[in-house]
Design a protein around this motif. Structure first.
Motif, PDB file in Angstrom:
ATOM      1  N   MET A  42       0.817  -1.217   0.000  1.00  0.00           N
ATOM      2  CA  MET A  42       0.000   0.000   0.000  1.00  0.00           C
ATOM      3  C   MET A  42       0.851   1.267   0.000  1.00  0.00           C
ATOM      4  O   MET A  42       0.429   2.313  -0.491  1.00  0.00           O
ATOM      5  CB  MET A  42      -0.923   0.015   1.221  1.00  0.00           C
ATOM      6  N   ALA A  43       2.054   1.200   0.571  1.00  0.00           N
ATOM      7  CA  ALA A  43       2.934   2.371   0.657  1.00  0.00           C
ATOM      8  C   ALA A  43       3.525   2.754  -0.693  1.00  0.00           C
ATOM      9  O   ALA A  43       4.059   3.850  -0.845  1.00  0.00           O
ATOM     10  CB  ALA A  43       4.041   2.110   1.670  1.00  0.00           C
ATOM     11  N   ASP A  44       3.455   1.861  -1.669  1.00  0.00           N
ATOM     12  CA  ASP A  44       3.939   2.127  -3.032  1.00  0.00           C
ATOM     13  C   ASP A  44       5.395   2.603  -3.047  1.00  0.00           C
ATOM     14  O   ASP A  44       5.743   3.585  -3.705  1.00  0.00           O
ATOM     15  CB  ASP A  44       3.017   3.129  -3.731  1.00  0.00           C
ATOM     16  N   LEU A  45       6.256   1.906  -2.319  1.00  0.00           N
ATOM     17  CA  LEU A  45       7.666   2.273  -2.245  1.00  0.00           C
ATOM     18  C   LEU A  45       8.403   2.184  -3.579  1.00  0.00           C
ATOM     19  O   LEU A  45       9.354   2.948  -3.791  1.00  0.00           O
ATOM     20  CB  LEU A  45       8.368   1.436  -1.176  1.00  0.00           C
ATOM     21  N   PRO A  46       8.015   1.314  -4.518  1.00  0.00           N
ATOM     22  CA  PRO A  46       8.720   1.313  -5.801  1.00  0.00           C
ATOM     23  C   PRO A  46       8.653   2.662  -6.537  1.00  0.00           C
ATOM     24  O   PRO A  46       9.542   2.988  -7.314  1.00  0.00           O
ATOM     25  CB  PRO A  46       8.014   0.209  -6.601  1.00  0.00           C
ATOM     26  N   THR A  47       7.623   3.450  -6.267  1.00  0.00           N
ATOM     27  CA  THR A  47       7.541   4.777  -6.868  1.00  0.00           C
ATOM     28  C   THR A  47       8.621   5.698  -6.287  1.00  0.00           C
ATOM     29  O   THR A  47       9.197   6.517  -6.996  1.00  0.00           O
ATOM     30  CB  THR A  47       6.149   5.392  -6.612  1.00  0.00           C
ATOM     31  N   LEU A  48       8.907   5.539  -4.993  1.00  0.00           N
ATOM     32  CA  LEU A  48       9.903   6.370  -4.325  1.00  0.00           C
ATOM     33  C   LEU A  48      11.328   5.864  -4.534  1.00  0.00           C
ATOM     34  O   LEU A  48      12.275   6.646  -4.491  1.00  0.00           O
ATOM     35  CB  LEU A  48       9.597   6.429  -2.824  1.00  0.00           C
ATOM     36  N   PHE A  49      11.466   4.557  -4.723  1.00  0.00           N
ATOM     37  CA  PHE A  49      12.773   3.927  -4.910  1.00  0.00           C
ATOM     38  C   PHE A  49      12.722   3.031  -6.152  1.00  0.00           C
ATOM     39  O   PHE A  49      12.815   1.802  -6.049  1.00  0.00           O
ATOM     40  CB  PHE A  49      13.148   3.092  -3.676  1.00  0.00           C
ATOM     41  N   PRO A  50      12.576   3.616  -7.343  1.00  0.00           N
ATOM     42  CA  PRO A  50      12.396   2.810  -8.561  1.00  0.00           C
ATOM     43  C   PRO A  50      13.585   1.900  -8.863  1.00  0.00           C
ATOM     44  O   PRO A  50      13.421   0.859  -9.509  1.00  0.00           O
ATOM     45  CB  PRO A  50      12.181   3.850  -9.658  1.00  0.00           C
ATOM     46  N   GLU A  51      14.768   2.261  -8.383  1.00  0.00           N
ATOM     47  CA  GLU A  51      15.948   1.422  -8.642  1.00  0.00           C
ATOM     48  C   GLU A  51      15.849   0.071  -7.943  1.00  0.00           C
ATOM     49  O   GLU A  51      16.516  -0.883  -8.327  1.00  0.00           O
ATOM     50  CB  GLU A  51      17.228   2.154  -8.208  1.00  0.00           C
ATOM     51  N   ARG A  52      15.008  -0.042  -6.928  1.00  0.00           N
ATOM     52  CA  ARG A  52      14.819  -1.307  -6.214  1.00  0.00           C
ATOM     53  C   ARG A  52      13.808  -2.215  -6.903  1.00  0.00           C
ATOM     54  O   ARG A  52      13.914  -3.428  -6.819  1.00  0.00           O
ATOM     55  CB  ARG A  52      14.362  -1.051  -4.773  1.00  0.00           C
ATOM     56  N   GLY A  53      12.813  -1.639  -7.524  1.00  0.00           N
ATOM     57  CA  GLY A  53      11.806  -2.434  -8.230  1.00  0.00           C
ATOM     58  C   GLY A  53      10.761  -3.041  -7.315  1.00  0.00           C
ATOM     59  O   GLY A  53      10.953  -3.181  -6.101  1.00  0.00           O
ATOM     60  N   THR A  54       9.654  -3.406  -7.904  1.00  0.00           N
ATOM     61  CA  THR A  54       8.517  -3.952  -7.177  1.00  0.00           C
ATOM     62  C   THR A  54       8.844  -5.274  -6.498  1.00  0.00           C
ATOM     63  O   THR A  54       8.451  -5.515  -5.358  1.00  0.00           O
ATOM     64  CB  THR A  54       7.326  -4.139  -8.135  1.00  0.00           C
ATOM     65  N   ASP A  55       9.569  -6.136  -7.178  1.00  0.00           N
ATOM     66  CA  ASP A  55       9.867  -7.465  -6.636  1.00  0.00           C
ATOM     67  C   ASP A  55      10.665  -7.381  -5.330  1.00  0.00           C
ATOM     68  O   ASP A  55      10.442  -8.159  -4.415  1.00  0.00           O
ATOM     69  CB  ASP A  55      10.620  -8.294  -7.675  1.00  0.00           C
ATOM     70  N   PHE A  56      11.578  -6.426  -5.244  1.00  0.00           N
ATOM     71  CA  PHE A  56      12.358  -6.254  -4.015  1.00  0.00           C
ATOM     72  C   PHE A  56      11.428  -6.020  -2.828  1.00  0.00           C
ATOM     73  O   PHE A  56      11.548  -6.681  -1.792  1.00  0.00           O
ATOM     74  CB  PHE A  56      13.338  -5.085  -4.153  1.00  0.00           C
ATOM     75  N   PHE A  57      10.495  -5.089  -2.970  1.00  0.00           N
ATOM     76  CA  PHE A  57       9.605  -4.753  -1.863  1.00  0.00           C
ATOM     77  C   PHE A  57       8.590  -5.862  -1.578  1.00  0.00           C
ATOM     78  O   PHE A  57       8.144  -6.019  -0.452  1.00  0.00           O
ATOM     79  CB  PHE A  57       8.905  -3.416  -2.119  1.00  0.00           C
ATOM     80  N   ARG A  58       8.264  -6.640  -2.583  1.00  0.00           N
ATOM     81  CA  ARG A  58       7.322  -7.744  -2.402  1.00  0.00           C
ATOM     82  C   ARG A  58       7.916  -8.856  -1.537  1.00  0.00           C
ATOM     83  O   ARG A  58       7.192  -9.571  -0.852  1.00  0.00           O
ATOM     84  CB  ARG A  58       6.928  -8.298  -3.770  1.00  0.00           C
ATOM     85  N   HIS A  59       9.256  -8.988  -1.546  1.00  0.00           N
ATOM     86  CA  HIS A  59       9.899 -10.109  -0.851  1.00  0.00           C
ATOM     87  C   HIS A  59      10.883  -9.695   0.242  1.00  0.00           C
ATOM     88  O   HIS A  59      11.449 -10.561   0.910  1.00  0.00           O
ATOM     89  CB  HIS A  59      10.621 -10.996  -1.865  1.00  0.00           C
TER      90      HIS A  59
END
Length: 105
Positions: A42-59
């Motif tokens: 819900m925090a949508d961190l990939p928007t703030l840290f695009p270099e990390r990518g969605t998969d990083f935050f998912r796991h």
């Protein structure tokens, strides 16, 4: 004192993530019963840290106030929790101490 329905069914929490030179804390109001893993999405961190990518935050490993969560998908948040997203260490602390002890800084 009468409280509103939103106060009874929602809680205020934060999601925190930090890189070595920048950090961001996202404050959210979420439904009661939300898991730690869900609030990170819900925090949508990939928007703030695009270099990390969605998969990083998912796991990524998660914790609350410095205490690692074993099952973040099943950990139900409570009012005031700050979910921390942990990143891998760049250097193993044991190896860093060994290198310093050998004079290799």
């Amino acid at each position: 004192m009468v409280t509103s329905d939103i106060a009874q069914t929602h809680i205020d929490v934060e999601v925190a993530f930090a890189e070595p030179h920048r950090q961001h804390i996202v404050a959210l109001t979420v439904p009661s019963g939300t898991s730690a893993r869900d609030v990170v999405a819900m925090a949508d961190l990939p928007t703030l840290f695009p270099e990390r990518g969605t998969d990083f935050f998912r796991h990524a490993p998660l914790g609350i106030y410095g205490q690692a969560l074993r099952e973040p998908e099943r950990h139900t948040l409570v009012e005031g929790d700050r979910v921390e997203v942990y990143r891998p260490l760049a250097v193993d602390p044991k190896q860093a101490r060994l290198a310093r002890a050998r004079g290799g800084d």
